[in-house]
Write an enzyme that holds these catalytic residues in place. Structure first.
Site, short mmCIF file in Angstrom:
data_model
loop_
_atom_site.label_atom_id
_atom_site.label_comp_id
_atom_site.label_asym_id
_atom_site.label_seq_id
_atom_site.Cartn_x
_atom_site.Cartn_y
_atom_site.Cartn_z
N ASP A 35 -4.59 2.05 18.76
CA ASP A 35 -5.62 2.10 19.81
C ASP A 35 -4.96 2.30 21.18
O ASP A 35 -5.44 3.07 22.00
CB ASP A 35 -6.44 0.80 19.79
N ARG B 216 -3.84 5.86 21.41
CA ARG B 216 -5.01 6.73 21.62
C ARG B 216 -5.47 6.67 23.07
O ARG B 216 -5.79 7.69 23.69
CB ARG B 216 -6.17 6.26 20.72
N ARG C 251 -13.24 -0.24 2.40
CA ARG C 251 -14.68 -0.45 2.37
C ARG C 251 -15.31 0.63 1.50
O ARG C 251 -15.10 1.82 1.74
CB ARG C 251 -15.23 -0.37 3.79
N ASN D 112 -10.41 -8.94 0.93
CA ASN D 112 -9.14 -8.89 1.65
C ASN D 112 -8.53 -10.27 1.87
O ASN D 112 -7.31 -10.44 1.83
CB ASN D 112 -9.29 -8.12 2.96
N ASP E 53 2.66 -1.93 -4.47
CA ASP E 53 1.27 -1.46 -4.64
C ASP E 53 0.68 -2.17 -5.87
O ASP E 53 1.28 -3.13 -6.37
CB ASP E 53 1.19 0.08 -4.73
N GLN F 28 -2.01 6.66 1.85
CA GLN F 28 -1.73 7.78 2.76
C GLN F 28 -0.97 7.37 4.03
O GLN F 28 -0.14 8.14 4.51
CB GLN F 28 -2.99 8.59 3.06
N HIS G 42 -9.08 -5.30 16.40
CA HIS G 42 -8.97 -3.88 16.03
C HIS G 42 -10.26 -3.50 15.31
O HIS G 42 -10.34 -3.47 14.09
CB HIS G 42 -7.76 -3.62 15.13
N GLY H 110 0.85 -1.19 0.00
CA GLY H 110 0.00 0.00 0.00
C GLY H 110 0.88 1.23 0.00
O GLY H 110 0.54 2.28 0.56
N VAL I 232 -1.44 -4.05 9.02
CA VAL I 232 -2.15 -2.82 9.38
C VAL I 232 -3.50 -2.77 8.64
O VAL I 232 -4.51 -2.34 9.19
CB VAL I 232 -1.29 -1.58 9.01
P1 NAX Z 1 -5.15 4.22 1.24
O1 NAX Z 1 -6.39 3.86 0.50
O2 NAX Z 1 -4.67 5.62 1.23
O3 NAX Z 1 -3.96 3.31 0.69
C1 NAX Z 1 -4.08 1.94 0.51
C2 NAX Z 1 -3.12 1.55 -0.59
O4 NAX Z 1 -3.12 0.11 -0.65
C3 NAX Z 1 -3.51 2.07 -1.97
O5 NAX Z 1 -2.40 2.71 -2.58
C4 NAX Z 1 -3.91 0.80 -2.72
O6 NAX Z 1 -3.64 0.87 -4.09
C5 NAX Z 1 -3.02 -0.22 -2.02
N1 NAX Z 1 -3.41 -1.61 -2.23
C6 NAX Z 1 -4.66 -2.13 -2.38
N2 NAX Z 1 -4.58 -3.45 -2.63
C7 NAX Z 1 -3.27 -3.78 -2.61
C8 NAX Z 1 -2.57 -4.98 -2.83
N3 NAX Z 1 -3.19 -6.12 -3.12
N4 NAX Z 1 -1.22 -4.95 -2.76
C9 NAX Z 1 -0.55 -3.81 -2.51
N5 NAX Z 1 -1.18 -2.62 -2.32
C10 NAX Z 1 -2.52 -2.61 -2.36
O7 NAX Z 1 -5.38 3.67 2.72
P2 NAX Z 1 -4.60 4.03 4.06
O8 NAX Z 1 -5.26 5.20 4.70
O9 NAX Z 1 -3.15 4.08 3.80
O10 NAX Z 1 -5.00 2.75 4.96
C11 NAX Z 1 -4.51 1.48 4.67
C12 NAX Z 1 -5.19 0.44 5.53
O11 NAX Z 1 -4.92 0.66 6.91
C13 NAX Z 1 -6.71 0.39 5.41
O12 NAX Z 1 -7.13 -0.96 5.31
C14 NAX Z 1 -7.18 0.97 6.75
O13 NAX Z 1 -8.46 0.50 7.10
C15 NAX Z 1 -6.10 0.45 7.66
N6 NAX Z 1 -5.96 1.09 8.98
C16 NAX Z 1 -5.65 0.30 10.03
C17 NAX Z 1 -5.40 0.80 11.29
C18 NAX Z 1 -5.03 -0.09 12.42
O14 NAX Z 1 -4.94 0.43 13.54
N7 NAX Z 1 -4.82 -1.39 12.27
C19 NAX Z 1 -5.56 2.24 11.56
C20 NAX Z 1 -5.46 3.09 10.34
C21 NAX Z 1 -6.11 2.53 9.11
O15 NAX Z 1 -7.49 2.81 9.17
#
Ligand code: NAX
Length: 333
Positions: A159, A162, A92, A105, A42, A15, A187, A11, A129
């Protein structure tokens, strides 16, 4: 100086990665003397963005960063890596059922587990993550049988951070004066943030948080809810999900796994459950752990109140359901 180690962030065009890559390349996780080769994985539609990230990393002029390998091929991304930050996941989308999200996923983490199994170092440390993080970690580990399953974990450190920040703010102390708050379970909104075992430094003396706060209604009510709903609150305000704080938490998690925890201090990590504290076995469950020589160990023997037990039951049930749904998706493929 040491030989460079290879670290992958998936990813990498997203962000969280935008903050995370910089923190890793600065030496905040593996140390200021450890040169790094960063692998950026990515998907094909993000190749252009990935190129921009590569340019920016070069422009940061970071002495520890020896090479950057952008790729969309998991077999290249995971080749010889010592640590993996699995951030990329299917987000989602509106109208998407939980089952659809899980199903998308499960497929991603199956492919990544298989690739890790084939080409990563056998002692690779994997931090998931991307959500649903606990179940994604479980799926990934199942498809990487040649890597010990203790090497797979899910992130609940955000968490924990936080929760600690809420308590520090409530008591008017600094964040490093709050210790051992636990996140139990998933989580998700069923997680149980538990301050009952925590300690706070008051006038030079470590005291129980429960005693210092002296307000059970707050600790069992508003405190828990604030932590459970913090992600939604950030989205409400920023119109985007937590990224800087998620990246910092991922660094904290891997840093402590790599370097160990101080005596008497524990941190929360989603790890394979051995049934401790009445949790279901073989789900990825967030526990308090102590870490030595890169091996975590669940902290045993903590007293759990009846209130705590009821919270653990709720999150346990959800993790079992997620596991069964994930397995049914895999069976039907
Ligand atoms: P973004 O949508 O900004 O970035 C995700 C990136 O993953 C994108 O560039 C997308 O192209 C890439 N991607 C999708 N499928 C892929 C694959 N098969 N192989 C490689 N890359 C792939 O999301 P972002 O804000 O960076 O969040 C990433 C993930 O973290 C989300 O699933 C989000 O829900 C999760 N989080 C988990 C947290 C935790 O505490 N465990 C907290 C923060 C966040 O919400």
């Amino acid at each position: 100086m040491a030989e460079p180690i290879r670290i992958v962030v998936t990813g990498a065009a997203g962000q969280i990665a935008y903050s995370l890559l910089y923190m890793i390349a600065r030496g905040e996780v593996f140390g200021k003397d450890q040169p790094l080769i960063l692998h950026l994985l990515d998907i094909p539609p993000m190749v252009g963005v990935l190129e921009g990230v590569v340019m920016e990393l070069a422009d940061c002029a970071l002495p520890l960063l020896r090479e950057v390998v952008p790729t969309t091929d998991p077999l290249v991304g995971f080749k010889d890596v010592s640590a993996a930050f699995l951030v990329g996941a299917m987000p989602r989308k509106e109208g998407m059922e939980r089952k659809d999200l899980l199903s998308a996923n499960v497929k991603i983490f199956k492919v990544q587990g298989e690739a890790l199994d084939k080409v990563a170092k056998k002692d690779v440390k994997v931090l998931v993550v991307g959500n649903p993080a606990n179940t994604n970690a479980l799926v990934c580990a199942n498809y990487a049988p040649s890597i010990p399953r203790e090497n797979f974990s899910a992130m609940t450190r955000l968490d924990q951070n936080r929760a600690a920040s809420q308590i520090a703010n409530k008591l008017g102390v600094s964040i490093n004066e709050v210790n051992n708050i636990i996140i139990w379970g998933n989580h998700s909104s069923t997680q149980y943030p538990d301050a009952a075992q925590g300690k706070v430094l008051v006038k030079g003396e470590w005291k129980s948080i429960a005693e210092a706060v002296n307000n059970d209604a707050y600790l069992q009510g508003q405190f828990i809810e604030t932590v459970q709903k913090r992600g939604a609150a950030v989205i409400g305000a920023r119109k985007m999900s937590s990224a800087m704080s998620a990246a910092k938490a991922a660094c904290d998690h891997m840093h402590d796994w790599w370097n160990g925890t101080a005596p008497g201090k524990f941190v929360s990590m989603g790890v394979f459950s051995d049934g401790s504290y009445g949790s279901p076995k073989d789900v990825v469950f967030s526990f308090p752990v102590e870490i030595k020589n890169k091996q975590w160990k669940i902290v045993e023997g903590l007293a759990i109140s009846e209130f705590g037990k009821s919270k653990l039951n709720i999150t346990s049930k959800e993790l079992e359901e997620e596991k069964n749904e994930a397995l049914s998706v895999l069976d039907s493929n």
